[in-house]
Design an enzyme around this catalytic site. Structure first.
Site, PDB file in Angstrom:
ATOM      1  N   GLU A 275      33.071  35.579  61.578  1.00 24.24           N
ATOM      2  CA  GLU A 275      32.309  34.327  61.746  1.00 24.24           C
ATOM      3  C   GLU A 275      31.803  34.097  63.168  1.00 24.24           C
ATOM      4  O   GLU A 275      32.028  33.036  63.746  1.00 24.24           O
ATOM      5  CB  GLU A 275      33.158  33.132  61.278  1.00 24.24           C
ATOM      6  CG  GLU A 275      33.624  33.242  59.842  1.00 24.24           C
ATOM      7  CD  GLU A 275      34.457  32.056  59.382  1.00 24.24           C
ATOM      8  OE1 GLU A 275      34.728  31.146  60.196  1.00 24.24           O
ATOM      9  OE2 GLU A 275      34.852  32.031  58.196  1.00 24.24           O
TER      10      GLU A 275
ATOM     11  N   GLU B  76      36.303  37.483  50.307  1.00 22.24           N
ATOM     12  CA  GLU B  76      37.059  36.235  50.098  1.00 22.24           C
ATOM     13  C   GLU B  76      36.510  35.471  48.895  1.00 22.24           C
ATOM     14  O   GLU B  76      36.310  34.262  48.949  1.00 22.24           O
ATOM     15  CB  GLU B  76      36.991  35.356  51.357  1.00 22.24           C
ATOM     16  CG  GLU B  76      37.475  36.064  52.609  1.00 22.24           C
ATOM     17  CD  GLU B  76      37.413  35.216  53.865  1.00 22.24           C
ATOM     18  OE1 GLU B  76      37.325  33.971  53.765  1.00 22.24           O
ATOM     19  OE2 GLU B  76      37.454  35.798  54.963  1.00 22.24           O
TER      20      GLU B  76
HETATM   21  C1  XIL Z   1      41.801  30.195  55.416  1.00 29.11           C
HETATM   22  C2  XIL Z   1      43.136  30.242  54.697  1.00 29.11           C
HETATM   23  O1  XIL Z   1      42.905  30.425  53.319  1.00 29.11           O
HETATM   24  C3  XIL Z   1      43.914  28.992  54.959  1.00 29.11           C
HETATM   25  O2  XIL Z   1      45.229  29.121  54.449  1.00 29.11           O
HETATM   26  C4  XIL Z   1      43.977  28.706  56.436  1.00 29.11           C
HETATM   27  O3  XIL Z   1      44.605  27.461  56.650  1.00 29.11           O
HETATM   28  C5  XIL Z   1      42.617  28.714  57.063  1.00 29.11           C
HETATM   29  O4  XIL Z   1      41.974  29.930  56.778  1.00 29.11           O
HETATM   30  N1  XIL Z   1      37.179  32.174  56.142  1.00 29.11           N
HETATM   31  C6  XIL Z   1      38.114  33.110  56.516  1.00 29.11           C
HETATM   32  C7  XIL Z   1      39.508  32.955  56.087  1.00 29.11           C
HETATM   33  O5  XIL Z   1      37.748  34.130  57.115  1.00 29.11           O
HETATM   34  O6  XIL Z   1      40.405  33.491  57.007  1.00 29.11           O
HETATM   35  C8  XIL Z   1      39.844  31.507  55.819  1.00 29.11           C
HETATM   36  O7  XIL Z   1      41.168  31.437  55.293  1.00 29.11           O
HETATM   37  C9  XIL Z   1      38.847  30.908  54.875  1.00 29.11           C
HETATM   38  C10 XIL Z   1      37.473  30.941  55.474  1.00 29.11           C
END
Ligand code: XIL
Length: 506
Positions: free
Chosen positions: A313, A430
């Protein structure tokens, strides 16, 4: 019936560090080595290599890497015992021309029946002419084998040892040319069904990763939800906290899964110590952190951690500008430094840039500009992670995902790879689908449409990971003032939802 071939010793360098065995019809040479050649004859249906094994634990896996001179379906099976008491576990694989890892699950070994063989049946009816199949790095969580291998031809239509069924596991493809990927008809697990497309990944956190003994068999890739992040491993300068991550990677390895490392440099939650200082200082800290973490997992787990989201990101949603963290001090050099440090630590691990909202044209174009600069500057980057936080409508700030835009984003990354003549793997890293109205039908339809797109891009997509397993555990529950998100393939009670069938049945 098995018909022994003449002179079927195999070249066996398996005691060497990266030992391999060439599985072919073989001719022994005088010095004990084996000169090999591989011929598909009409009389032979398939061949197998076998290795005696001993397995004492239930829920074990045997892992190995295979490649072939041309892609070929292979049935890999573990057989315990003989005759009526024989138990067979198998997985259908498609072996490509590059080495990839496979595992055979030996899920419920009967008591006292722990000695067996592993067999690999390449399907000859997919082959024409000559070829070779290579195997290396046989290993397992609780497994050992002698270094004895053998090759035997199986008479066409004989079915094989104590099997009444087709030894390729129901691969009914005809001998005519068929470019369609091989899809086993009798698969149990998602990853089997998708074995000729891409890895199937699950993400879980420290509190839940161990609670899916009934479901984790669907997956052959694993991501730690938070435990490999900078704010977990590197909260304090100079101290590395690998405890949770090590436990989870060990578990993944023991359960036949490779691990996506997520994530080295992410602005969110990044501790001050690594952000503060001059450009030279920040770059040095980034370098040391990335190098140390990648090296740790390589030294401890070999190739179990097979890829890293090196930078996560970096581009904002604000017109595609770089986020200020790190960039404000270092410019794009912070990204280059992170990738180079990761590559210094591990020459083979795949290095990814990971981001979300790639289906938005402005953001995607910004990411593509950045990737083009990295590639043109010779920065070691192997792939793009598209997070894949998608939605059906319903709830605050929830906008329905248009799969045509997802398709366009994937195509744009493929075009960048072609334009720069630089291969790029795509991972969907994700995947979850916001479903705040808990509409099973619309959710299933969205999953179906998305997976159709993913399968169409099987030449570039190499892994699809869902950001959770069951609806009980999702970062989306309660997100943006919404209620539960119901985003996954399995409900809170671990039951398959219609969305599972939409992905599994194709
Ligand atoms: C999220 C997790 O799912 C949560 O448990 C944590 O509190 C915050 O991060 N993009 C990403 C992930 O790259 O690492 C994130 O995961 C969600 C958004």
């Amino acid at each position: 019936m098995f018909l022994p071939l003449t002179a079927c010793n195999l070249k066996d360098n398996s005691s060497a560090e990266s030992g391999w065995v060439s599985l072919t019809m073989a001719t022994a040479t005088e010095n004990g080595e084996t000169q090999v050649s591989y011929v598909a004859t009409s009389a032979a249906y398939s061949a197998f290599v076998y290795s005696p094994i001993s397995m004492s634990a239930k829920d074990s896996f045997i892992n190995f890497e295979l490649k072939a001179t041309s892609p070929i379906p292979v049935r890999a099976e573990v057989v315990y015992g003989t005759g009526d008491s024989a138990e067979t576990y198998y997985t259908n694989l498609v072996v490509g021309t590059e080495y990839s890892s496979f595992s055979v699950r030996a899920s419920s070994v009967k008591n006292g029946q722990t000695a067996g063989v592993i067999r690999l049946y390449p399907s000859y009816n997919q082959l024409s002419g000559a070829g070779e199949l290579f195997i290396k790095n046989l290993s397992g969580s609780d497994y050992y084998t002698s270094s004895f291998y053998s090759l035997t031809a199986v008479e066409k239509n004989s079915g094989g040892n104590n099997q009444s069924e087709d030894p390729t596991g129901g691969n009914n493809q005809s001998e005519e040319e068929n470019d369609e990927p091989y899809v086993p008809e009798n698969a149990t697990y998602l990853y089997e069904k998708y074995s000729s497309y891409f890895k199937m990944g699950m993400c879980a956190g420290y509190d839940d990763y161990n609670s899916y003994s009934d479901l984790n068999g669907h997956y052959n890739s694993f991501t730690c939800e938070n435990e490999m992040k900078l704010y977990e491993i590197g909260q304090n300068e100079g101290q590395y906290n690998f405890d949770k991550a090590d436990q989870m990677v060990s578990w993944a390895r023991a359960n036949g899964k490779k691990v996506r490392g997520h994530a080295l440099i992410w602005y969110q939650g990044a501790p001050d110590w690594i952000k503060n200082g001059s450009k030279a200082q920040v770059l040095e800290k980034i370098h040391n952190y990335c190098y140390t973490v990648v090296k740790h997992f390589k030294d401890r787990f070999g190739d179990t951690v097979y890829c890293w989201d090196v930078v996560n990101e970096a581009i904002s949603d604000n017109g595609g500008a770089f986020r200020n963290e790190f960039y404000g001090t270092c410019g794009i050099d912070f990204i280059k430094e992170a990738f180079r440090a990761a590559r210094d630590a591990d020459a083979n691990v795949k290095l990814f840039y990971n981001d979300y909202n790639m289906d938005d044209l402005t953001k995607r174009n910004a990411v593509i500009r950045m990737l083009r600069e990295l590639i043109n500057d010779g920065v070691p980057i192997d792939g793009v992670g598209m997070q894949g936080h998608y939605a059906i409508s319903g709830g605050n700030n929830v906008y329905e995902t248009n799969v045509n835009r997802v398709n366009a984003a994937i195509t744009a990354f493929e075009s960048l790879a072609a334009e720069t003549n630089h291969p790029l793997e795509i991972h969907i890293t994700e995947l979850d689908i916001k479903n705040y109205t808990n509409d099973n039908t619309r959710l299933a339809n969205k999953y179906r449409e998305l997976f159709e797109v993913f399968r169409n891009h099987r030449n570039s997509i190499t892994c699809v990971t869902t950001w959770g397993v069951t609806d009980a555990h999702s970062w989306l529950n309660g997100f943006n003032g919404n209620g539960d998100a119901y985003p996954f393939l399995f409900d809170r009670n671990h039951n398959k939802k219609p969305a599972f069938n939409a992905v599994f049945d194709f």
